[in-house]
Scaffold this motif. Structure first.
Motif, PDB file in Angstrom:
ATOM      1  N   GLN A   1      -7.162   9.107   1.440  1.00 38.22           N
ATOM      2  CA  GLN A   1      -6.965   8.865   0.019  1.00 38.22           C
ATOM      3  C   GLN A   1      -7.278   7.437  -0.405  1.00 38.22           C
ATOM      4  O   GLN A   1      -7.598   7.188  -1.558  1.00 38.22           O
TER       5      GLN A   1
ATOM      6  N   THR B   1      -6.652   1.078  -4.063  1.00 39.81           N
ATOM      7  CA  THR B   1      -7.434   1.941  -4.945  1.00 39.81           C
ATOM      8  C   THR B   1      -7.623   3.250  -4.197  1.00 39.81           C
ATOM      9  O   THR B   1      -8.032   3.247  -3.030  1.00 39.81           O
TER      10      THR B   1
ATOM     11  N   ALA C   1      -9.049   7.370  -3.872  1.00 39.11           N
ATOM     12  CA  ALA C   1     -10.318   8.084  -4.043  1.00 39.11           C
ATOM     13  C   ALA C   1     -10.475   8.649  -5.449  1.00 39.11           C
ATOM     14  O   ALA C   1     -11.602   8.769  -5.946  1.00 39.11           O
ATOM     15  N   ASP C   2      -9.380   8.983  -6.119  1.00 40.30           N
ATOM     16  CA  ASP C   2      -9.462   9.523  -7.484  1.00 40.30           C
ATOM     17  C   ASP C   2      -9.603   8.427  -8.546  1.00 40.30           C
ATOM     18  O   ASP C   2      -9.617   8.704  -9.738  1.00 40.30           O
ATOM     19  N   GLY C   3      -9.688   7.153  -8.107  1.00 39.77           N
ATOM     20  CA  GLY C   3      -9.864   6.036  -9.027  1.00 39.77           C
ATOM     21  C   GLY C   3      -8.573   5.378  -9.471  1.00 39.77           C
ATOM     22  O   GLY C   3      -8.595   4.319 -10.092  1.00 39.77           O
ATOM     23  N   SER C   4      -7.448   5.986  -9.181  1.00 40.90           N
ATOM     24  CA  SER C   4      -6.168   5.393  -9.560  1.00 40.90           C
ATOM     25  C   SER C   4      -5.837   4.219  -8.635  1.00 40.90           C
ATOM     26  O   SER C   4      -6.413   4.086  -7.554  1.00 40.90           O
TER      27      SER C   4
END
Length: 116
Positions: free
Chosen positions: A54, A81, A83-86
């Protein structure tokens, strides 16, 4: 041996072989306590394996660190950071001990989220 170096190698460097990184920093009988749950080394490795899938990148800023013989204490802020950008930012305090060979034997951590 510093927890910041261990975090960078074990959690944030997905290109590094996890078994090699674990062997470098954590004793074979290592235990990890977080959020009231104690993990043995195998369970800790599973947790880190999942986190690595992640985490895209991360940094560790050490705020305080103390070693007294085999005892260890440290406080840091990590920013990651995913993988989904969060992003996430947490302050963590760690207390623990070293094994005779200098690797971490046990670490207990507690922390809280910070504004990203």
């Amino acid at each position: 041996m510093r927890i910041s170096d261990a975090l960078l190698a074990v959690a944030f460097d997905s290109k590094r072989d996890l078994s090699e990184a674990l062997d470098q920093f954590y004793a074979p009988d290592y235990t990890h306590r977080s959020d009231g749950k104690t993990l043995d080394r195998a369970e800790f490795a599973e947790m880190v394996t999942q986190a690595r899938t992640q985490i895209v990148s991360g940094t560790v800023t050490v705020l305080d660190e103390l070693r007294d013989g085999s005892r260890y204490a440290e406080r840091h802020v990590f920013e990651i950071t995913l993988a989904d950008g969060s992003t996430a930012k947490r302050e963590i305090a760690i207390f623990g001990s070293y094994a005779e060979d200098g690797r971490f034997h046990h670490l207990s951590e507690m922390g809280f989220d910070l504004p990203a």
